[in-house]
Design an enzyme around this catalytic site. Structure first.
Site, PDB file in Angstrom:
ATOM      1  CG  ASP A  87      -0.228   0.021   2.547  1.00 19.98           C
ATOM      2  OD1 ASP A  87       0.716  -0.787   2.725  1.00 19.98           O
ATOM      3  OD2 ASP A  87      -0.600   0.832   3.416  1.00 19.98           O
ATOM      4  CD  GLU A 101       4.446   0.893   6.886  1.00 20.91           C
ATOM      5  OE1 GLU A 101       5.368   1.247   7.635  1.00 20.91           O
ATOM      6  OE2 GLU A 101       3.932   1.668   6.037  1.00 20.91           O
TER       7      GLU A 101
END
Length: 432
Positions: free
Chosen positions: A93, A158
């Site tokens: 991400d 994350e």
């Protein structure tokens, strides 16, 4: 040629693939949907498809987890022994582009200039994923067997708390160590402080602002006001001052040798006051200054040192807050409320010993080819925290770049090759 020299040469010969594969990942936007929901940008699963095809070509057995709906982790496994097993970890991400007009280079264009590749997610952290893959490609190209199990963890989320890594780290059997290939400027980072988001809520008593005088100026007229208001915003401002005093005290008194003094901050991120309390923990009425506010909410980003115990930090924070509250007649009777794990976020500290075999393998790999060795702590938090919480020691090591989370993020392509070579040599030492 030694095996280490051979894997380094194999990585160097793979430069065209490294560049092309990284460009493919960058051109597949994978913005964390918690920050910006747009199907054209939220393509984490597509990035995992690209990675999985490469992993399978290298002989990894692959599987998926779904820590969040529609947002898969990808796990790859090369079989081997448990004692010297190693996970290579990176997140897929990325944060949103922000103001696109502030970018010189196309945010998802993977444009190359002066040895740099520009684009959102280059250094944070698709280049790290590519470096890990390039290291694995070198072993397959040379058909070098490894005795320890190698795992590849491509995780989601994350940037919003690490819920992907929490799920990946909970797998059994656990690897004996993890290398998180987050951009580190080719420095070896076995240490990182912990991080908590904590909310402090102060409740007062609302009332009409025209009668505020009675609350702040004792007088005969004030005595005739039946209910005196208590301004929660003013109380909150005093609480903020108390927290800043605690921050200064901790910054002066606490030290960790591999991190700058005072990095253990308690940063105020939000302060909002109003009337009432909604289901979300925030005031209901925010647009009427004619009402004395009875609710003030303060959210803090609290960092602590690698060797500190999270439970002790929480206890000490609350104790300091209660000592302050005891000095105020209202707060002594209506103490502030403290909420930990705000939005589910908690990053435990990482404190891997410098003598751990994974740290030593990285250090020796760089020394062997006369590269400078920098052992340092990580100022920010990474997914290594969630592996540490499971008892899995970790190191952050990855390529160089700049402007992560900002316009014109980039990674230095030469550093991606360097990182891949070091990771390959480390795998050889640790797993071989």
């Amino acid at each position: 040629m030694t095996q280490e020299a051979a894997v380094r040469a194999a990585v160097a010969a793979d430069m065209d693939w490294i560049q092309a594969f990284l460009a493919q990942l960058v051109r597949t936007p994978s913005v964390n949907p918690k920050f910006e929901a747009d199907p054209a940008l939220n393509r984490e699963a597509e990035v995992q498809d690209i990675l999985e095809e490469e992993l399978r070509a290298l002989g990894f057995a692959t599987s998926r987890q779904e820590p969040l709906p529609g947002r898969p982790n990808l796990i790859g496994l090369w079989p081997g022994g448990q004692a010297n097993s190693l996970a290579l970890c990176g997140h897929v991400d990325v944060v949103p582009v922000g103001d696109a007009a502030a970018w010189v280079h196309a945010p998802f264009g993977a444009e190359i200039a002066d040895g740099r590749m520009y684009g959102r997610g280059t250094v944070d952290m698709k280049a790290g994923l590519v470096a890990c893959l390039a290291a694995c490609r070198a072993f397959r190209a040379l058909e070098i067997p490894l005795s320890g199990r190698v795992e590849f963890h491509a995780v989601v989320d994350e940037e919003a708390g690490g819920f992907g890594a929490m799920t990946a780290a909970a797998r059994e059997p656990r690897p004996s160590a993890v290398l998180v290939a987050e951009g580190s400027g080719n420095a070896v980072r076995p240490w990182a402080g912990g991080l908590d988001w904590v909310r402090v809520t102060v409740r007062g008593r609302n009332g009409h602002s025209s009668r505020r005088f009675a609350s702040i100026y004792p007088s005969e007229a004030a005595a005739g006001i039946p209910v005196l208001s208590v301004n929660a915003l003013e109380l909150g401002a005093r609480v903020l001052g108390a927290v800043q005093a605690l921050e200064a005290q901790w910054g002066r008194e606490k030290r960790f040798p591999h991190l700058p003094a005072g990095m253990n901050t308690i940063s105020p991120g939000m302060m909002i006051a109003g009337v009432g309390m909604g289901a979300d923990g925030l005031p209901n009425v925010l647009n009427n200054p004619g009402i004395v506010p009875d609710t003030c909410v303060l959210d803090f980003d609290l960092k602590f040192l690698p060797h500190e115990d999270p439970a002790t930090i929480r206890r000490d924070f609350e104790a300091a807050l209660m000592r302050f509250a005891a000095t105020d007649p209202w707060l002594a009777e209506h103490p502030p409320q403290v909420q930990w794990d705000l939005y589910g976020l908690h990053f435990p500290p990482v404190n891997t010993p410098a003598g751990h075999p994974l740290v030593e393998a990285l250090v020796e790999s760089r020394k062997a080819v006369s590269l400078p060795v920098r052992l340092e702590g990580m100022l920010g938090v990474t997914d290594a925290a969630h592996y540490a919480a499971r008892g899995i020691p970790g190191v952050v090591y990855g390529p160089s770049g700049a402007n992560a989370h900002g316009p014109d993020e980039y990674v230095a392509l030469g550093s991606v090759v360097e990182a891949a070579q070091d990771i390959a040599a480390t795998i050889l030492h640790y797993c071989g």
